[in-house]
Design a protein around this motif. Structure first.
Motif, PDB file in Angstrom:
ATOM      1  N   VAL A 137      13.941 -26.098 -10.844  1.00 53.98           N
ATOM      2  CA  VAL A 137      15.001 -26.705 -11.630  1.00 53.98           C
ATOM      3  C   VAL A 137      14.629 -26.427 -13.078  1.00 53.98           C
ATOM      4  O   VAL A 137      13.470 -26.567 -13.472  1.00 53.98           O
ATOM      5  N   CYS A 138      15.601 -26.028 -13.880  1.00 48.09           N
ATOM      6  CA  CYS A 138      15.350 -25.701 -15.284  1.00 48.09           C
ATOM      7  C   CYS A 138      15.936 -26.798 -16.170  1.00 48.09           C
ATOM      8  O   CYS A 138      17.088 -27.195 -15.991  1.00 48.09           O
ATOM      9  N   LEU A 139      15.121 -27.267 -17.132  1.00 47.47           N
ATOM     10  CA  LEU A 139      15.549 -28.306 -18.062  1.00 47.47           C
ATOM     11  C   LEU A 139      15.373 -27.840 -19.499  1.00 47.47           C
ATOM     12  O   LEU A 139      14.347 -27.249 -19.837  1.00 47.47           O
ATOM     13  N   ASN A 140      16.366 -28.124 -20.342  1.00 44.88           N
ATOM     14  CA  ASN A 140      16.194 -27.975 -21.779  1.00 44.88           C
ATOM     15  C   ASN A 140      15.521 -29.232 -22.295  1.00 44.88           C
ATOM     16  O   ASN A 140      15.853 -30.343 -21.865  1.00 44.88           O
ATOM     17  N   VAL A 141      14.564 -29.062 -23.190  1.00 48.37           N
ATOM     18  CA  VAL A 141      13.862 -30.198 -23.787  1.00 48.37           C
ATOM     19  C   VAL A 141      13.827 -30.032 -25.297  1.00 48.37           C
ATOM     20  O   VAL A 141      13.878 -28.913 -25.802  1.00 48.37           O
ATOM     21  N   ASN A 142      13.747 -31.135 -26.001  1.00 46.64           N
ATOM     22  CA  ASN A 142      13.732 -31.091 -27.461  1.00 46.64           C
ATOM     23  C   ASN A 142      12.350 -30.807 -28.013  1.00 46.64           C
ATOM     24  O   ASN A 142      12.211 -30.204 -29.067  1.00 46.64           O
ATOM     25  N   ASP A 176      13.495 -36.554 -22.774  1.00 46.01           N
ATOM     26  CA  ASP A 176      14.767 -36.027 -23.265  1.00 46.01           C
ATOM     27  C   ASP A 176      15.973 -36.611 -22.554  1.00 46.01           C
ATOM     28  O   ASP A 176      17.094 -36.145 -22.728  1.00 46.01           O
ATOM     29  N   GLY A 177      15.753 -37.631 -21.730  1.00 46.31           N
ATOM     30  CA  GLY A 177      16.867 -38.295 -21.071  1.00 46.31           C
ATOM     31  C   GLY A 177      17.264 -37.696 -19.732  1.00 46.31           C
ATOM     32  O   GLY A 177      18.271 -38.106 -19.156  1.00 46.31           O
ATOM     33  N   ASN A 178      16.499 -36.741 -19.212  1.00 43.34           N
ATOM     34  CA  ASN A 178      16.778 -36.179 -17.898  1.00 43.34           C
ATOM     35  C   ASN A 178      16.310 -37.175 -16.839  1.00 43.34           C
ATOM     36  O   ASN A 178      15.128 -37.517 -16.782  1.00 43.34           O
ATOM     37  N   THR A 179      17.224 -37.678 -16.020  1.00 40.20           N
ATOM     38  CA  THR A 179      16.851 -38.625 -14.977  1.00 40.20           C
ATOM     39  C   THR A 179      16.564 -37.879 -13.686  1.00 40.20           C
ATOM     40  O   THR A 179      17.198 -36.862 -13.394  1.00 40.20           O
ATOM     41  N   PHE A 180      15.601 -38.380 -12.945  1.00 39.12           N
ATOM     42  CA  PHE A 180      15.294 -37.777 -11.654  1.00 39.12           C
ATOM     43  C   PHE A 180      14.779 -38.828 -10.698  1.00 39.12           C
ATOM     44  O   PHE A 180      14.332 -39.898 -11.094  1.00 39.12           O
ATOM     45  N   GLU A 181      14.892 -38.501  -9.428  1.00 44.51           N
ATOM     46  CA  GLU A 181      14.524 -39.402  -8.348  1.00 44.51           C
ATOM     47  C   GLU A 181      13.217 -38.939  -7.719  1.00 44.51           C
ATOM     48  O   GLU A 181      12.940 -37.751  -7.656  1.00 44.51           O
TER      49      GLU A 181
END
Length: 135
Positions: A7-12, A110-115
């Motif tokens: 899974v790819c996420l953009n982060v600040n 960065d506000g990405n929620t995950f389970e």
């Protein structure tokens, strides 16, 4: 298809996000550089499963790409909760989902929620069937 590869996420802030995910036990597999500067990282969750992070300094909130969340499997969620608590990582209370799987939810810097979930003997992921959603 064999499995979900990453899974790819953009982060600040790449350094801050790396620190967060490494506290969860993920390990840096390799870095992405541009002109010698690190701007991304491939973090190994377990053999063959990764989270890919790319720094995006213009990002204000997670980029809406249609991705709702990702989920990580754990085989001892109570032990994980103790580890998260000892490291000051916030999470929801453990709850039994309508699919009969134990779950907690986390939010990265960065506000990405995950389970994170743990299967039970009654988990529908193992048994199949139908469930009435409770959300």
């Amino acid at each position: 298809m064999l499995s979900l590869a990453h899974v790819c996420l953009n982060v600040n802030n790449l350094e801050r996000s790396m620190e967060y995910y490494q506290k969860l036990g993920f390990h840096s597999k390799f870095k992405f550089t541009r002109n010698g500067m690190n701007f991304g990282n491939y973090l190994q969750i377990c053999d063959g499963n990764y989270i890919e992070l790319f720094e995006n300094l213009d990002m204000v909130a997670p980029v809406n790409t249609g991705l709702v969340h990702f989920c990580l499997e754990n085989d001892d969620i109570d032990e994980l909760i103790k580890k998260l608590d000892s490291q000051g990582i916030s999470h929801t209370d453990k709850k039994l989902g309508c699919d009969h799987t134990w779950q907690i939810w986390l939010t990265d810097p960065d506000g990405n929620t995950f389970e994170v979930h743990q299967y039970t003997a009654e988990s529908l992921q193992k048994l199949g069937g139908e469930v009435e959603a409770d959300w």
